[in-house]
Write an enzyme that holds these catalytic residues in place. Structure first.
Site, PDB file in Angstrom:
ATOM      1  N   HIS A   4       2.334   1.723  -3.334  1.00 47.30           N
ATOM      2  CA  HIS A   4       1.438   2.692  -3.948  1.00 47.30           C
ATOM      3  C   HIS A   4       1.816   3.993  -3.718  1.00 47.30           C
ATOM      4  O   HIS A   4       0.907   4.997  -3.870  1.00 47.30           O
ATOM      5  CB  HIS A   4      -0.004   2.442  -3.240  1.00 47.30           C
ATOM      6  CG  HIS A   4      -0.814   1.349  -3.582  1.00 47.30           C
ATOM      7  ND1 HIS A   4      -2.305   0.935  -3.323  1.00 47.30           N
ATOM      8  CD2 HIS A   4      -0.279   0.042  -4.106  1.00 47.30           C
ATOM      9  CE1 HIS A   4      -2.311  -0.373  -3.561  1.00 47.30           C
ATOM     10  NE2 HIS A   4      -1.380  -0.820  -4.080  1.00 47.30           N
ATOM     11  N   ASP A  48       0.775  -1.179  -0.082  1.00 49.69           N
ATOM     12  CA  ASP A  48       0.134  -0.071   0.015  1.00 49.69           C
ATOM     13  C   ASP A  48       0.884   1.100  -0.092  1.00 49.69           C
ATOM     14  O   ASP A  48       2.081   1.094  -0.236  1.00 49.69           O
ATOM     15  CB  ASP A  48      -0.955  -0.014   1.249  1.00 49.69           C
ATOM     16  CG  ASP A  48      -2.320   0.560   0.763  1.00 49.69           C
ATOM     17  OD1 ASP A  48      -2.329   1.657   0.732  1.00 49.69           O
ATOM     18  OD2 ASP A  48      -3.333  -0.234   1.084  1.00 49.69           O
TER      19      ASP A  48
END
Length: 584
Positions: A415, A392
């Site tokens: 991310h 993430d």
């Protein structure tokens, strides 16, 4: 005959006098020659050494001659999981986790040197704690560890290891770990085994750690020592303050939770593992590892795409954050390895003055919601010289954060670095004065991102993204004000106002599945004062350059960009003149 004798004596005297005069003339000529020819070797002389000036000594630091000069001090959501995990991350999944390029040696300094693009100074031989020239943080406690000799192995590195710290066997690899009875203990250093911790990775050492904390919390200064060579299993625990003085939590061994949800005690919260509450002046540091053992949590059918036929099944899905800090201040986290958290690795709520340096966070690229560092309602944050690879956001910045400096971070796979999401459930969000610079983002779903929900209010302003290298990144630059996790999100008129965003010297390559720049701003509250300078982004594959995407985005282009940004609007939007905007 007498006459001739007198004449002989007279002649002798005249000759002797002539001889004397001749010698005198030669001597005079020699002296004159010496004075008129300045290249004569006799003219060289040695400059006298000046008298040594008195040295000022610092009585508080008279044990370490390297540190006599003081260096300047640098300036100072709910429990739901991260809301944008995307299992479509095959590119990131294929990339191995990065190793830190040059983990520093001598991890005991309370504050490590500020990051720099220049090579690091050589280790301070004879003292593993205080590297010369290291700035001491205004909010960090002074280094009280000088003289203590713990044992640890050097942090792993992809390059050659730094030479051993000569004169101090604190950092000597392979040295035997002292028993609790023989540990260096002047009353301030507390080995967790003193209170019965076993460290075999199976026994429950929770109570021993609690008693160690309680003892340390009652001292003016204390070191909690987790020794190298041991693995301590701890249940979900809250370490509570305020304490009487500052605490160093020295992790040289391994700390881990129970293995998966089935081993989690029913009475304990499944939303958090280790919590530090109302602590002032805490340093969490060392050469050890905090292992979140997250695999069994990631495999729950409620996790994204973990159910039957790749679906997400309903049901309870709480997973613990590994390390959580609440309402605390003057925090330092440095030189630790944290891996495989069930959810976020670090989360800071309502904290101030947080310094994070030289840490290494790793989790698989497809591990859901494993943000590296999340901050919420927190200010005065420094995140330096660290490597983060996860499933993430490497760093996510929530509402209520300001004065955040992120520098020299290697991020990815993951991310990217995100501000948001903000404005969920029609909430008000304020974020300002955020800087991300001198960093690398690679093989990630996003680069630098601002994401907000429709219906929110508040503002994001004063954001700088500078000197960032992108390597095969999807959406290297993105503002998304239509952030939504479902397909039934409706359009709303209110939005978080995004303004004063600078993108400077952002270069590299992008994944061709998405445009290199994406500015999707609110219909009613446009983005304003977006500045793009020296932006050069080329496709990682092929030669076709994609066009940037803009919607209701206003800004300026001081330099040419690659690709050209022709969709950015100029001036001030009329909607801002006609409507009152919440500027926080």
């Amino acid at each position: 005959m007498a006459y001739s004798r007198r004449v002989s004596i007279l002649i002798f005297c005249i000759c002797f006098l002539g001889f004397i005069l001749s010698v005198q003339a030669r001597r005079h000529h020699s002296i004159k020659h010496k004075h008129t020819h300045h290249h004569n070797t006799y003219e060289f002389s040695e400059t006298p050494s000046p008298s040594p000036s008195p040295q000022l000594t610092d009585p508080s630091n008279n044990t370490n001659a390297h540190n006599s000069a003081n260096s300047p001090s640098p300036s100072p959501e709910a429990d739901s999981p991260s809301d944008d995990w995307n299992a479509d991350n095959s590119t990131a999944a294929s990339s191995p986790s990065p190793e830190p390029s040059n983990p520093p040696s001598g991890y005991n300094a309370m504050r490590a040197p500020s990051p720099s693009t220049e090579p690091a100074n050589p280790p301070n031989k004879g003292n593993g704690y205080d590297s010369p020239g290291a700035p001491s943080a205004s909010h960090a406690p002074t280094n009280p560890l000088n003289g203590y000799n713990f044992t640890r192995t050097p942090s792993p590195s992809s390059g050659p290891a730094a030479p051993p710290n000569k004169g101090n066997d604190y950092n000597s690899p392979g040295a035997p770990t002292p028993s609790p009875a023989n540990s260096p203990d002047d009353g301030n250093v507390i080995d967790v085994r003193k209170f019965g911790a076993v460290g075999d990775g199976i026994s429950d050492d929770t109570e021993a750690f609690k008693m160690t904390w309680d003892s340390a919390c009652q001292k003016d200064f204390a070191v909690i020592h987790v020794p190298y060579g041991f693995s301590f299993m701890i249940q979900s625990t809250i370490f509570t303050g305020p304490c009487q003085g500052s605490i160093v939590f020295q992790v040289d061994g391994t700390i881990m939770p129970p293995d998966g949800p089935e081993s989690w005690l029913q009475k304990n919260s499944k939303r958090q593992w280790l919590v530090f509450y109302k602590i002032n002046e805490l340093s969490l540091q060392g050469g050890g590892t905090i292992d979140g053992r997250g695999q069994k949590w990631w495999d729950l059918p409620c996790k994204p795409h973990k159910g039957i036929n790749g679906t997400t099944s309903p049901g309870p899905c709480d997973s613990p954050i590994a390390l959580r800090f609440f309402m605390s201040s003057n925090l330092t986290v440095q030189r630790l390895r944290i891996k495989d958290s069930p959810q976020f690795h670090f989360r800071f709520d309502n904290c101030k003055n947080v310094h994070i340096e030289s840490i290494h966070i790793t989790a698989p690229a497809l591990s859901p919601n494993t943000d590296g560092i999340h901050i919420e309602n927190t200010n005065g944050v420094e995140i330096y010289n660290s490597v983060i690879s996860n499933g993430d956001d490497c760093v996510s910045i929530g509402s209520g954060c300001y004065d955040v400096d992120i520098r020299n971070i290697t991020c990815g796979p993951g991310h990217g670095i995100s501000i948001g999401s903000l404005g969920n459930r029609n909430s008000r969000a304020c974020v300002s004065n955020i800087t991300v610079r001198d960093s690398v983002i690679k093989v990630s779903n996003n680069g630098v991102r601002i994401k907000t929900w429709q219906g929110g209010s508040g503002a994001v302003s004063g954001i700088t993204f500078s000197n960032i290298h992108m390597n095969n990144v999807r959406n290297p630059i993105i503002i998304d004000q239509y952030y939504c996790l479902t397909k039934d999100c409706t359009n709303k008129t209110s939005a978080v106002y995004v303004s004063d965003i600078l993108y400077s010297n952002i270069k590299g390559t992008y994944d061709i599945r998405s445009p290199p720049m994406h500015f999707a701003c609110s219909d009613t509250v446009p983005c304003t004062n977006l500045t793009l300078s020296e932006v050069e982004l080329l496709p990682a594959k092929g030669d076709l350059v994609s066009d940037p995407f803009c919607w209701n985005a206003y800004g300026d282009l001081p330099t040419l960009t690659i690709p050209p940004v022709s969709c950015l609007l100029e001036g001030i939007p009329r909607s801002l003149l006609d409507n009152e905007i919440d500027h926080c």
